[in-house]
Structures are given as C-alpha cells and as structure tokens.
Design a protein around this motif. Structure first.
Motif: not given
Length: 478
Positions: A32-54
């Motif tokens: 195991l010589d390398g990098r395990y990488l994983r991506n995902g949504p992580n909103p910057i700052g405040e978002v409106d929970p009523a309209t936020y889409h994952w």
C-alpha cells in the motif's frame, strides 16, 4: 427547519486540516504505497436548509497518504474553482472556460489518470486537477481535447488503461457524449448520442464489446432552473423558452450557469413520469446510428455494479431506485433500493429484470480488473432512508447467491469501500478493501483496511477528526 442532508453523518466540517503521523491499529501491508482519496459535498458558509440540495454542496476532497507501513498524513481541501474561492474570500482563479461551467467545485468523485489527480462532477460542470497534496491546480479539459464538462463516473478499461465516460448536461440539449481518454490524458474519441430529452445520466456501463446508456426518467426541470427573481407574469413564458431550448439546441454554458445559480431551487432535475425508461446498447467503436434501445420498468439507476457480455446477451448488475426526486427534491430519498440484474437479449429485443438482493444498499464497487468482464463478487454499503450511511458493509458472491456482512458497530457510519488487489495477478477477492468509517459520538474517523475475502480488519488508520459522509473515492497508487 433543519435538513437531514446537513445533520449527523452528513453535517459539513468548517476547516481544512493537515494531520501527520496518524496512529494505526494492526499492520498496513507493504504494497500500500499511495493515497486513499474520497470526495463529497461540503458547503462553504451558511446555506438555507429549506432549499439546500445534497448534490450542490461545495466539493471537498479528503486524503490519507500511506507508505512503508505508515500513515503519513490526512488532508481535507475544498476544490478551488472561482465560486468556491469567492466564498472562501480568496482571489478567484481563472474561470474554467471550455472545461465546463463553475457552480460548485467538483464534489462527486476523484480519480488518478495519466499521472494526474482529477476531482469530478457531472452535469456540464468542470472537473479540476489537484496536486499530490490536494491543492487545486486548475480546471481540466484533458489538454484542450474535451469541452463542456465531464462525468463523475468514468471507467478505466483494465486491458488498455484508457478512460471511458458518458457525459450529460442540459446545455447539450437532447444529446449525451461518449468519450475515450487515452493513457496520455487526451481524448482520442468523442461521439454524440441522441437521447429522448435531457436526462440526468449519472453513470453508464462498459463491457468488452459495448457501451450501455441509462436513459431514465429523471430529467431537466425548467421550473427549477428559472431564477426566482423572474417576475411572476414572466416565469411561465421563461420556462417555456427553456423547455423549447432543451432538446433542440445547445444552451451556451454561461446561460446554463446563470439559470442554475441565479435563485433557482438547487439541482434542476426531477422525476418525469412521462419520460420513457430505456437503456441503449452501442458497439464500442459504433456511433449514434448503431445504438439499440430497450425498454425497462420505470426506475432510476445512479450506480451500476458492473456489466459484461455473455454470449449474445449483455448482463448489467445495477442498484435500482424505484424513482428519484419525486417527493423529496433535495436528495435521493424515494424508497428502498435493490441490487438487480438486467439481462439484455438483443435477439428477443427485451430486457429480463431479476432481483439479486433486496437489502437497502448503494455505492456498489467491483474489483476494477473485472470492469467490463464477468465478475463474481461485488461490494456495497447498507444504507438507511435518505442514503444516510449505515454501519454495515456487504460482500455479494453472485455465483453462490450469498452475502457476507460486516458490521462496524452502533454509532458508526460506513462509506463506500474500494478494492485494491494484493498482486496484479491475484484472484478476484485476493486483496484489500479500503473505506472510511465515522464514529459519530466521538467525532473521529477510521480508514479501515479489510481482507476482501473475509471482511476482517487488517489495519485501521485513526483520524482524530470527523469526515462527513460523502460520495466516491479511489486508491491512487504511487
């Protein structure tokens, strides 16, 4: 009112970390010589929970560097496109231009190809190249050979090393694009394929001989794309104009970007019961005129497990959702998923649908040396309503029709696991499974390294920070 797409295992983190010399339980294998990488949504700052889409959260890539039996570092970094940089209060980099438009940084997957690390998203948005320590290099258009955005789910051909993909965008009108990126990182082939309208074609399948398109009834919804700032008397005509454009002409990327970001309600796609559900089969070297279409029962597929040719038929193993974005417009929360097998019979002109496993599951993965070839095993994560992570990993033996399970315990959330063989020539389950498991009560995360044959722990890398539940990742060797 809160949103379960912003709470618990899905709650975003608010800072970027660099943690070194991570503690390990067990022993990391030397290969195991390398990098395990994983991506995902992580909103910057405040978002409106009523309209936020994952799916619309800013992209954040997490990585763990393994070498010589050590876990050298953990990093998490937002992908810096112009929009993300502006939200972070940083100087804006150049706009992605022909690579696609920039609404959110790539938040769906991350791969290694042709010596580059590339963060991926779909829908006409631009992929971005990252450096080895997850800093943003810039928008990726594969050396100027591919424009208009890419996909979150390209597939490496295990024989040629080339990268195959099917990309969609409502800016493409009623067409999707099949592309092949060579081992040097340049597009050697692109083919436009006409579809029924403007579908959300999240993934596709590849066999030794065929490319398979999933033209299913989640489609562009002009009601969500028309900005809320449009005066009420003009909203209906504006939607009609958008509907008229989709499927007839290509919408310029700047127009598409403004339509999505200027006050719309998040992801501009929804369930369309009037849209025919079908799959298309094209020879690998074919074109639009060579695609044969086959009807299936209305449903939605985010992720096929794998596909292969079986004599005159084509076998597709898929995670099937009964529908998508019909009652919950903010995320994938439309009933129980199942692992199904679709057998395409070109001679009979039909698809035979059968059930392989009825557990609620997602994020299926296969030993990628078997991509496009007959497989025996598949790995998936058991999930709860709303695609929240559960604590259980599934290993399906599709020859025997059995499933091995591994529970990580109460309060744990397991993400997608990826397979890494012990040796290039090893058997299909002779290798390791790598994936992130969060401990919600303690706010910590482990990179679990499992024996793929037994699902027993080989090692655990302890990260003293919470990694939010995200989407897809990969092991990038070297």
């Amino acid at each position: 009112m809160g949103s379960h797409y912003l709470e618990g295992a899905l709650a975003p983190v608010h800072e970027e970390l660099t943690l070194t010399d991570l503690k390990i339980t067990g022993t990391l294998p030397d290969h195991l010589d390398g990098r395990y990488l994983r991506n995902g949504p992580n909103p910057i700052g405040e978002v409106d929970p009523a309209t936020y889409h994952w799916f619309m959260g800013d992209g954040m890539v997490h990585g763990i560097r393994l070498r010589d039996g050590r876990a050298e570092w953990y990093r998490n970094r937002w992908v810096r496109g112009p929009v993300a940089a502006r939200r972070l209060g940083e100087p804006e980099p150049p706009a992605p231009g022909a690579a696609g438009f920039d609404v959110v940084g790539p938040n769906t997957s991350v791969i290694g190809h042709a010596g580059r690390t590339i963060a991926l998203i779909e829908g006409g948005l631009a992929p971005y190249e990252l450096d080895d320590e997850l800093g943003t290099v810039g928008a990726c258009d594969f050396g100027g050979t591919l424009s208009g955005g890419y996909t979150a789910h390209p597939k490496h051909d295990p024989v040629t090393g080339e990268l195959h993909a099917v990309s969609y965008s409502f800016a493409r009108g009623n067409r999707v694009q099949y592309s092949v990126i060579d081992v040097l990182g340049r597009a050697r082939r692109t083919v436009d394929i006409q579809v029924t309208g403007s579908p959300m074609m999240h993934d596709f399948s590849l066999t030794e001989k065929h490319v398979v398109f999933y033209d299913l009834p989640v489609t562009f919804d002009a009601r969500k794309a028309v900005p809320s700032a449009v005066p009420a008397p003009l909203a209906a005509p504006a939607r009609l104009v958008m509907d008229a454009l989709i499927g007839r002409v290509r919408v310029p990327d700047p127009i598409a970007a403004r339509a999505v970001t200027s006050g719309g309600t998040g992801l501009p796609y929804s369930w369309n019961p009037r849209y025919p559900a079908r799959i298309g089969v094209m020879p690998r070297e074919g074109g639009d005129a060579d695609v044969r279409w086959f009807e299936v029962e209305p449903c939605y597929v985010f992720h096929p497990l794998n596909a292969y040719d079986d004599g005159d038929t084509i076998v597709l193993d898929v995670v099937r959702h009964p529908r998508m974005f019909a009652t919950d417009p903010l995320g994938p929360n439309e009933g129980a998923t199942t692992l199904d097998r679709w057998t395409v019979d070109p001679r009979a002109g039909k698809v035979i649908e059968s059930r392989l496993d009825d557990r609620f599951q997602e994020f299926p993965r296969v030993d990628e040396r078997r991509t496009g070839h007959r497989h025996r095993y598949g790995y998936a994560v058991q999930i709860r309503e709303g695609v929240a992570p559960d604590d259980t990993l599934l290993k399906h033996d599709l020859d025997r029709g059995t499933t091995l399970t591994r529970s990580f315990g109460h309060g744990k959330g397991a993400g997608e696991f990826v397979f890494e063989p012990s040796t290039p020539e090893g058997a299909e389950d002779d290798g390791l499974l790598l994936g992130l498991v969060s401990d919600l009560p303690s706010g910590t995360t482990d990179l679990m390294v499992l024996d793929a044959a037994t699902l027993e722990t080989v090692a655990a890398v302890h990260i003293p920070a919470r990694v939010p539940a995200g989407f897809h990742g990969n092991w990038v060797a070297g």
